[in-house]
Design a protein around this motif. Sequence first.
Motif, PDB file in Angstrom:
ATOM      1  N   VAL A 217      32.460  45.018  50.600  1.00  0.00           N
ATOM      2  CA  VAL A 217      31.997  44.028  49.623  1.00  0.00           C
ATOM      3  C   VAL A 217      31.293  44.712  48.445  1.00  0.00           C
ATOM      4  O   VAL A 217      31.562  44.384  47.273  1.00  0.00           O
ATOM      5  CB  VAL A 217      31.053  43.001  50.283  1.00  0.00           C
ATOM      6  CG1 VAL A 217      30.488  42.051  49.226  1.00  0.00           C
ATOM      7  CG2 VAL A 217      31.785  42.221  51.357  1.00  0.00           C
ATOM      8  N   THR A 218      30.415  45.652  48.739  1.00  0.00           N
ATOM      9  CA  THR A 218      29.681  46.294  47.647  1.00  0.00           C
ATOM     10  C   THR A 218      30.582  47.181  46.789  1.00  0.00           C
ATOM     11  O   THR A 218      30.368  47.303  45.588  1.00  0.00           O
ATOM     12  CB  THR A 218      28.504  47.125  48.188  1.00  0.00           C
ATOM     13  OG1 THR A 218      28.981  48.059  49.166  1.00  0.00           O
ATOM     14  CG2 THR A 218      27.442  46.227  48.803  1.00  0.00           C
ATOM     15  N   ALA A 219      31.608  47.765  47.398  1.00  0.00           N
ATOM     16  CA  ALA A 219      32.552  48.570  46.616  1.00  0.00           C
ATOM     17  C   ALA A 219      33.256  47.707  45.592  1.00  0.00           C
ATOM     18  O   ALA A 219      33.430  48.096  44.425  1.00  0.00           O
ATOM     19  CB  ALA A 219      33.569  49.242  47.536  1.00  0.00           C
ATOM     20  N   ALA A 220      33.654  46.513  46.009  1.00  0.00           N
ATOM     21  CA  ALA A 220      34.329  45.604  45.081  1.00  0.00           C
ATOM     22  C   ALA A 220      33.353  45.064  44.038  1.00  0.00           C
ATOM     23  O   ALA A 220      33.652  45.035  42.837  1.00  0.00           O
ATOM     24  CB  ALA A 220      34.961  44.449  45.861  1.00  0.00           C
ATOM     25  N   ALA A 221      32.165  44.664  44.484  1.00  0.00           N
ATOM     26  CA  ALA A 221      31.207  44.037  43.572  1.00  0.00           C
ATOM     27  C   ALA A 221      30.701  45.005  42.519  1.00  0.00           C
ATOM     28  O   ALA A 221      30.697  44.708  41.316  1.00  0.00           O
ATOM     29  CB  ALA A 221      30.036  43.460  44.372  1.00  0.00           C
ATOM     30  N   ARG A 230      32.867  36.139  40.965  1.00  0.00           N
ATOM     31  CA  ARG A 230      34.135  35.460  41.241  1.00  0.00           C
ATOM     32  C   ARG A 230      35.308  36.322  40.810  1.00  0.00           C
ATOM     33  O   ARG A 230      36.402  36.231  41.382  1.00  0.00           O
ATOM     34  CB  ARG A 230      34.167  34.111  40.531  1.00  0.00           C
ATOM     35  CG  ARG A 230      34.212  34.197  39.010  1.00  0.00           C
ATOM     36  CD  ARG A 230      34.103  32.841  38.371  1.00  0.00           C
ATOM     37  NE  ARG A 230      34.199  32.940  36.905  1.00  0.00           N
ATOM     38  CZ  ARG A 230      33.897  31.947  36.070  1.00  0.00           C
ATOM     39  NH1 ARG A 230      33.472  30.789  36.576  1.00  0.00           N
ATOM     40  NH2 ARG A 230      34.002  32.108  34.764  1.00  0.00           N
ATOM     41  N   GLY A 231      35.077  37.196  39.826  1.00  0.00           N
ATOM     42  CA  GLY A 231      36.123  38.105  39.372  1.00  0.00           C
ATOM     43  C   GLY A 231      36.131  39.406  40.145  1.00  0.00           C
ATOM     44  O   GLY A 231      37.189  39.862  40.599  1.00  0.00           O
ATOM     45  N   SER A 232      34.963  40.021  40.333  1.00  0.00           N
ATOM     46  CA  SER A 232      34.917  41.320  41.015  1.00  0.00           C
ATOM     47  C   SER A 232      35.293  41.211  42.487  1.00  0.00           C
ATOM     48  O   SER A 232      35.811  42.164  43.076  1.00  0.00           O
ATOM     49  CB  SER A 232      33.534  41.946  40.856  1.00  0.00           C
ATOM     50  OG  SER A 232      32.532  41.136  41.429  1.00  0.00           O
ATOM     51  N   LEU A 233      35.045  40.042  43.082  1.00  0.00           N
ATOM     52  CA  LEU A 233      35.378  39.845  44.499  1.00  0.00           C
ATOM     53  C   LEU A 233      36.676  39.057  44.693  1.00  0.00           C
ATOM     54  O   LEU A 233      36.944  38.558  45.793  1.00  0.00           O
ATOM     55  CB  LEU A 233      34.230  39.123  45.216  1.00  0.00           C
ATOM     56  CG  LEU A 233      32.879  39.849  45.260  1.00  0.00           C
ATOM     57  CD1 LEU A 233      31.864  39.046  46.054  1.00  0.00           C
ATOM     58  CD2 LEU A 233      33.020  41.248  45.844  1.00  0.00           C
ATOM     59  N   ALA A 253      26.827  41.476  40.429  1.00  0.00           N
ATOM     60  CA  ALA A 253      26.547  42.297  41.609  1.00  0.00           C
ATOM     61  C   ALA A 253      25.086  42.695  41.734  1.00  0.00           C
ATOM     62  O   ALA A 253      24.517  42.664  42.836  1.00  0.00           O
ATOM     63  CB  ALA A 253      27.425  43.545  41.583  1.00  0.00           C
ATOM     64  N   GLU A 254      24.460  43.078  40.625  1.00  0.00           N
ATOM     65  CA  GLU A 254      23.106  43.626  40.705  1.00  0.00           C
ATOM     66  C   GLU A 254      22.046  42.578  41.027  1.00  0.00           C
ATOM     67  O   GLU A 254      20.893  42.923  41.293  1.00  0.00           O
ATOM     68  CB  GLU A 254      22.738  44.341  39.403  1.00  0.00           C
ATOM     69  CG  GLU A 254      22.585  43.448  38.183  1.00  0.00           C
ATOM     70  CD  GLU A 254      23.902  43.220  37.445  1.00  0.00           C
ATOM     71  OE1 GLU A 254      23.842  42.721  36.302  1.00  0.00           O
ATOM     72  OE2 GLU A 254      24.956  43.547  38.010  1.00  0.00           O
ATOM     73  N   TYR A 261      24.391  40.268  50.592  1.00  0.00           N
ATOM     74  CA  TYR A 261      25.599  41.058  50.850  1.00  0.00           C
ATOM     75  C   TYR A 261      25.982  41.000  52.326  1.00  0.00           C
ATOM     76  O   TYR A 261      27.169  41.009  52.667  1.00  0.00           O
ATOM     77  CB  TYR A 261      25.405  42.500  50.402  1.00  0.00           C
ATOM     78  CG  TYR A 261      25.654  42.672  48.919  1.00  0.00           C
ATOM     79  CD1 TYR A 261      26.942  42.529  48.380  1.00  0.00           C
ATOM     80  CD2 TYR A 261      24.618  42.941  48.035  1.00  0.00           C
ATOM     81  CE1 TYR A 261      27.177  42.652  47.027  1.00  0.00           C
ATOM     82  CE2 TYR A 261      24.840  43.072  46.663  1.00  0.00           C
ATOM     83  CZ  TYR A 261      26.129  42.920  46.182  1.00  0.00           C
ATOM     84  OH  TYR A 261      26.371  43.042  44.817  1.00  0.00           O
ATOM     85  N   VAL A 262      24.998  40.910  53.202  1.00  0.00           N
ATOM     86  CA  VAL A 262      25.289  40.755  54.624  1.00  0.00           C
ATOM     87  C   VAL A 262      25.986  39.425  54.868  1.00  0.00           C
ATOM     88  O   VAL A 262      26.965  39.341  55.644  1.00  0.00           O
ATOM     89  CB  VAL A 262      23.999  40.863  55.454  1.00  0.00           C
ATOM     90  CG1 VAL A 262      24.242  40.411  56.901  1.00  0.00           C
ATOM     91  CG2 VAL A 262      23.483  42.296  55.437  1.00  0.00           C
TER      92      VAL A 262
END
Length: 268
Positions: A217-221, A230-233, A253-254, A261-262
């Motif tokens: 998830v964090t790699a994508a975000a 909604r776009g990055s994920l 993300a930030e 994120y969990v």
Amino acid sequence: MALDPLRDVIARHGLATRKSLGQHFLLDGNLLARIVRVAGPLAGVNVIEVGPGPGGLTRAILDTKAAHITAIEIDPRAIAATSELLAVAGGRLHVVAGDALAIDLRAITDAPRIIIANLPYNAGTAMLVRWLHQAADFQAMVLMFQHEVAERIIAAPGTPHYGRLAVLAALTVDGSIAMSVPAAAFSPPPKVESAVVRLIPHPTQPTPALLTRVGTVTAAAFGQRRKMLRGSLKSLGGANLLNRVGIDPERRAETLTPAEYVRLAEAL
């Protein structure tokens, strides 16, 4: 037995620093002792050191009541330099030749374990990520990084340095910058300041599977951090995924906390 000055050891073994290995040596014994003290009392503890170089930090650890020190080094010149300390270590030192990224530290040392290391600049983050996934197996980690990397480890949501590393660290350890180290303290001086980070694992750790999903998830975000979530994920479900866990798809993300994120990882 009196030990030779570190500069003499460096000269004897031709231990000129190599940029390819990210080497910068600390030679000030008082400063090295301060770094070791960040770990707290070491009586009965097995200490792991990565990248001992000429052995300055190793000397400082040997001066404590640590039960045993395992020093892992990839550079043959530094292996020879650190091995000089075997004669005065009273059986408490073991020097391992190899790449710390390819070695399971848990397999070569018994608990309780503490890592104390001046990490090579070019591989320090990769090592930390691996160890954070194994955090339950360590009592503490006292690690030196470039100051910017240290800030990325402890960054809070909404701050410029907040990213994947901060999320992983927050979920596995209690982290703080224990001390700053100026560039002038090193030989040769790096172009950046450094910092010593103290990491204490949380009593309860996320499962490896959950940490892997958080990584996804964090790699994508953060890979597209300028976009709304909604776009990055989008590849992970986008707005549908976010709405399922009650997170506004227009956030970025930030702004998400590690706990959020969990929630996303659990919903995958």
